[in-house]
Write an enzyme that holds these catalytic residues in place. Structure first.
Site, PDB file in Angstrom:
ATOM      1  N   HIS A   1     -11.926  -0.690 -32.588  1.00 33.77           N
ATOM      2  CA  HIS A   1     -12.542   0.358 -31.486  1.00 33.77           C
ATOM      3  C   HIS A   1     -13.133   1.590 -32.279  1.00 33.77           C
ATOM      4  O   HIS A   1     -13.849   2.351 -31.780  1.00 33.77           O
ATOM      5  CB  HIS A   1     -11.537   0.863 -30.512  1.00 33.77           C
ATOM      6  CG  HIS A   1     -11.025  -0.224 -29.633  1.00 33.77           C
ATOM      7  ND1 HIS A   1     -12.196  -0.697 -28.509  1.00 33.77           N
ATOM      8  CD2 HIS A   1      -9.954  -0.578 -29.315  1.00 33.77           C
ATOM      9  CE1 HIS A   1     -11.551  -1.567 -27.906  1.00 33.77           C
ATOM     10  NE2 HIS A   1     -10.029  -1.522 -28.103  1.00 33.77           N
TER      11      HIS A   1
ATOM     12  N   ARG B   1      -7.146  -2.272 -38.769  1.00 32.72           N
ATOM     13  CA  ARG B   1      -7.137  -3.243 -37.572  1.00 32.72           C
ATOM     14  C   ARG B   1      -8.375  -3.930 -37.463  1.00 32.72           C
ATOM     15  O   ARG B   1      -9.519  -3.539 -37.708  1.00 32.72           O
ATOM     16  CB  ARG B   1      -7.120  -2.500 -36.187  1.00 32.72           C
ATOM     17  CG  ARG B   1      -7.111  -3.181 -35.055  1.00 32.72           C
ATOM     18  CD  ARG B   1      -6.617  -2.628 -33.985  1.00 32.72           C
ATOM     19  NE  ARG B   1      -7.277  -1.583 -33.666  1.00 32.72           N
ATOM     20  CZ  ARG B   1      -7.043  -0.952 -32.342  1.00 32.72           C
ATOM     21  NH1 ARG B   1      -5.989  -1.254 -31.360  1.00 32.72           N
ATOM     22  NH2 ARG B   1      -7.748   0.178 -31.974  1.00 32.72           N
TER      23      ARG B   1
ATOM     24  N   GLU C   1      -0.402  -6.905 -26.134  1.00 34.76           N
ATOM     25  CA  GLU C   1      -1.269  -6.013 -25.332  1.00 34.76           C
ATOM     26  C   GLU C   1      -1.787  -6.613 -24.041  1.00 34.76           C
ATOM     27  O   GLU C   1      -2.677  -6.150 -23.404  1.00 34.76           O
ATOM     28  CB  GLU C   1      -2.161  -5.410 -26.100  1.00 34.76           C
ATOM     29  CG  GLU C   1      -3.211  -6.052 -26.954  1.00 34.76           C
ATOM     30  CD  GLU C   1      -4.151  -5.314 -27.653  1.00 34.76           C
ATOM     31  OE1 GLU C   1      -4.358  -4.098 -27.491  1.00 34.76           O
ATOM     32  OE2 GLU C   1      -5.080  -5.684 -28.601  1.00 34.76           O
TER      33      GLU C   1
ATOM     34  N   ASP D   1      -3.826  -0.990 -23.373  1.00 33.77           N
ATOM     35  CA  ASP D   1      -4.321  -2.390 -23.101  1.00 33.77           C
ATOM     36  C   ASP D   1      -3.131  -2.932 -22.436  1.00 33.77           C
ATOM     37  O   ASP D   1      -3.263  -3.836 -21.501  1.00 33.77           O
ATOM     38  CB  ASP D   1      -4.584  -3.262 -24.337  1.00 33.77           C
ATOM     39  CG  ASP D   1      -6.242  -2.998 -24.333  1.00 33.77           C
ATOM     40  OD1 ASP D   1      -6.909  -2.974 -23.417  1.00 33.77           O
ATOM     41  OD2 ASP D   1      -6.474  -3.073 -25.358  1.00 33.77           O
TER      42      ASP D   1
HETATM   43 MG   LIG Z   1      -6.066  -2.806 -27.768  1.00 39.74          MG
END
Ligand SMILES: [Mg+2]
Ligand SMILES: [Mg+2]
Ligand SMILES: [Mg+2]
Ligand SMILES: [Mg+2]
Ligand SMILES: [Mg+2]
Ligand SMILES: [Mg+2]
Lengths: 252, 252, 252, 252, 252, 252
Positions: free
Chosen positions: F46, F71, F147, F173
């Site tokens: 993200h 990530r 998630e 999430d």
């Molecule tokens: Mg996520």
């Protein structure tokens, strides 16, 4: 606070083997800095490197033990201040031809009252420690390149400039400047004498003599001559040299 | 239309000396491509290079005579199609382990009816000429890397895949894959036998055998063994090798 | 909250004139977005643009009134989620050949419970407003490209996929896929019939028919045929066309 | 050694059609250079292009036959030396207002003894060949922009400067400088007379007259007037012009 | 045409809260510009930002309501003209020490007849509207930084320079320049008096007094003192401050 | 060889305070890494960060004591292998929903015989030391994000996967996935119970429980609950938070 290893080596009477970067890759920069160089210089003059690329390169050098230096493209406060902010611990300035130019270089590199470097907390304290601002004037090294006939004429005045730490000879430009073909490892007597004259004048004034060389063998001769920092070829010329040799083996 | 020099050399019975790029600099790429390499590969798998950096690198190679190749990071249509669009004339795909994977690679590299490469006019016609689209399927070279135990088991099926031009052995991964330490120039008998088995199986199927080597000397031995394209070390390892040697001279 | 102008135009019964970006410059992107386009699409498939370059391009489009769209390189969650996070209000996905692939596209573009898009506050709320997350599933537009023989065979199932907003025909690939030369403005009867069949099937299913065209004149014909969004050539082909014309004038 | 095609065309009595780049994309640069331009200039003054972006752009131009030129942002040795190192074969310098400024430009572009350009082996020999250094002073072209009232007053002295190859009129700035609205294709009698006066003074001094034009038609008129190089609009204005026309067709 | 909100606020008697960017991310730039700042300045002097990075940052600011400003690294026409072309609506120039330097700044920022800014249509008309060129001289704001002893001595002459809109005090440099440690929120009486003297002298000459502060609280005090624009810490120092606080909470 | 500090802290029974980077600036990355974080994660999912930007960011983190994590955007071998090559010492993989997906993640992260990571000498040995290859399988940490509802259903199987080191909960999430609004610091009982269920199941299987939090206070509660690594907000949200507070002070 971390120290400037180049100054430490000099203070201990040693010589500095300097690497050189002409490519903009922070990856090859980190590899160079991981080798047995004492310092690595980012060439912002003739290297294909711009300021925004110099930042990650200086960071990449900082991962490894070598001291980060830079050659700025000109005696210009924009480059001097930005590259120091980005964490270079010494600046090599091309074509310093007069004492006034050397003074400009030194002043732009020093915080008041010793100069007019503008104050800000950027990578200095991040990389060197919280005392960076206090010690910066004594930490960063000012190198004036001596590489023209005019500089040769003014060498005594140049090395007398308060705060100038070192001179750095560019043999190719110097040779060209006094009427010979540009040679990285000059053999013309006039060029060799000019180089030795500059070196000796610097030493006599307490200024450290440094030189750009054509490789390890040339550097060894220069160290023997009394130079205290030698740059031994850049990333891309090293690559080219080794590639040429390997291609020849493959095609044999 | 310009031609793919690698194919021409092969058609003429010659061998290809291939350079390799792990750094993102388009400047060092152009220098590598200016040397006596027949082709230069952009390593998008283990090189520190991303797609946006591959474009200027492929352009830089195109200034010089060497043929631009690339290693994609995986058998993935995104990378296959984008890197071909950017002008690579051959793709080396890692870890092709089955005939199905080899077929996927080939299909993604070919326009219909031979595959499912999506059509567009990008750098192909710009670099190769207006007939690029018509000839692309016969021009760009599909290399499948053979570097795992599974690939070894499936080698006969893999080299039978229609449209696969070449196999490319990764000795380090192959050694590791069959239980030995990763060695760029392997000496273990089992590894050497595996390499020769792959090479011979490829040749028997009319597929060109290629290999990643540890340098010019290793490449020479591989050419003698019957390999037709050898990669001889990348930009940064060449730089490192030469730098290490020059430092040693300087410090002698 | 800002709205998606493309949806608004469609809801009002209008047609959308879409621009297209193949170059990585955020400057030319802003210029394109300042013209009388309703929307501008960033071509991450055949454009020479990578994700990091798409961010400033999408920001540059956002300075101007045109709605930011993007073509992703493949039906791949990495690209789908990152490009939506970066602020695209619609994604055009190449080579959607089956209902399952269309479902994957839609699911990757929607937050639960309508899909598996991962939640984060990135450029959506920044550009669209604080309600972005709540409205995103109804705001961003899912376009499936129909451009292969398989897609043609499966068109009825594809347009039945819940949540698919639009189909987008790629005439060159479609022509190639059904055995004709790739033509941006096709004239072969079989291709034209396929295009009309796709269009009609979409309309009948309540899916908006869109198409890539060869320019304004072609777009006008497509609008008359019933297409609701036409892309009319990209930045670099427009540049090339105008440059060619100006050179001819200068050399006359 | 490769030659500078602009000089060759001039020597053969021909005129040069020059393209212009204001966007930082090396992709659109290569496309422009592939068209029927004799040369393509990278606009580092008003283009949204920085030095690090100029390198891949100059490389991209070098893939194609057009000669790479550049407009530097100012009469500044940093830009002059770096852009020449990066492979430009001519530099267009804005706002050269006096003979002293023209001399500075020329000196910064020439190796000693004709100037003070610093010597290094960068893209010159890579692109042009091993003799680059020897021939550079005679190869690279120095263009002084004439675009202010002061320059107009000093035009006779400026064109007398030894080593200045060409003058390059910027009509918009010149018009503005003498009290008229900035017009790319001026129609005010005073502006037209100033332009002709500059052109004639240059020709009389053996300096090549060049001009920035508003497009192919304007260029044709300027060639007829006796200008020998005309720049005919840049990448983004060409894109804008064609886009506007296509949108109008689509919306008709 | 869009207007310069900073001028509007000043004209309405209000004060301007200015954000500051030291990082090169166009994403964090857009976030900063989306907050309740009246303007956001791109720090090209001490920020780790180069020109090519300033373009997408200025575009990102333009997506949001805040007015885009920039601090240039030096009183240098290259930076002045390029950053204005890129869309900054005000330039803060470091170390303006004399009236001549202030005049140079103003002249480089204004089109003739009020200065020597070179004319071109770049981001000005794109962002501000078609009348940009006509109104630019009255729109863009010239800020001279007052931050040395020399500037202090010359303050009356500096603020008398025709066309200088504002002065901008750099407290750290000013403190250092007059013999005190660099303090972002100075407490030494001599420094405070110097600041007030500069402010008052500016106000008396009709020049807007502005200042760099150490944060919101310091800014509030400065507004009360009569400053009309306060910069309240940059992106990375804000990040550092909040991170330090959150870490402390996590480790409690 | 350097060690992975996160593993060391865990082995010593301690907890890890993790920072998070969503902006592409290597400068803000180095600042974050210089603070009292034990580790700093580069968010390639993200965050507005691409692979080429991750390299200098990972280098910048390496200058400072914090351990570099990342990530990745998806469970995709391209990202897994490239980001490990670039020097990340742990990978957090989003949306691991089944044991098969967890196995794929682990395998892609391990050299044979424990997986299929491809071998090469890149930043691992450069940053960690010459033994990197030998120890990499035991050094780099595999985190599976839990998630989704499916992951919740499969949690027992997921944490049983050989070689999975840690699970990492994404509360927003997860909340969304089980039918609640996305909340960074959830208060719904069902969400809290799900989180505790995942944590306990992981601990019981010898897998380290980790979580993304909304800040230091939330992290403190999570540590007390038994989580061993907490991420406490990213660079840009920290910046936004502090900026909002300072603006409020300035405008008070
Ligand atoms: Mg996520
Ligand atoms: Mg200052
Ligand atoms: Mg297509
Ligand atoms: Mg030199
Ligand atoms: Mg001009
Ligand atoms: Mg391998």
């Amino acid at each position: 606070m971390r120290t400037n290893r180049v100054r430490e080596i000099w203070n201990a009477g040693g010589n500095v083997v300097n690497g050189w970067l002409a490519s903009s890759s922070s990856y090859s920069a980190e590899i160079m800095a991981s080798l047995d160089f004492d310092s690595v210089g980012v060439d912002l003059q003739h290297g294909m490197i711009d300021f925004d690329q110099a930042l990650p390169i200086l960071q990449a050098i900082s991962v490894q033990p070598a001291t980060p230096l830079a050659r700025i493209p000109w005696n210009d406060p924009v480059w001097i201040m930005k590259v120091l902010d980005a964490g270079a611990l010494g600046l090599i300035c091309p074509m310093v031809n007069t004492a006034a130019e050397a003074e400009h270089l030194v002043q732009a590199m020093r915080y008041p009252p010793h100069g007019f470097r503008s104050f800000a907390s950027v990578r200095g304290p991040l990389y060197m420690g919280p005392d960076y601002a206090k010690n910066a004037n004594d930490t960063v090294i000012a190198f004036a390149m001596i590489e023209t006939r005019t500089a040769l004429d003014n060498i005594a005045e140049i090395v007398s400039v308060e705060g100038l730490d070192a001179i750095y000879i560019g043999p190719s430009d110097l040779a060209l400047g006094i009427g010979h073909p540009p040679a990285p490892d000059p053999t013309e007597r006039e060029v060799l004498e000019a180089i030795e004259h500059v070196r000796r004048t610097a030493v006599d004034a307490g200024v450290v003599p440094c030189i750009h060389t054509a490789g390890g063998d040339h550097a060894k001769r220069c160290f023997e001559q009394g130079f205290r920092l030698c740059t031994i070829a850049n990333d891309v010329s090293l690559m080219r040299k080794a590639a040429t040799a390997e291609i020849a083996l493959a095609r044999k």
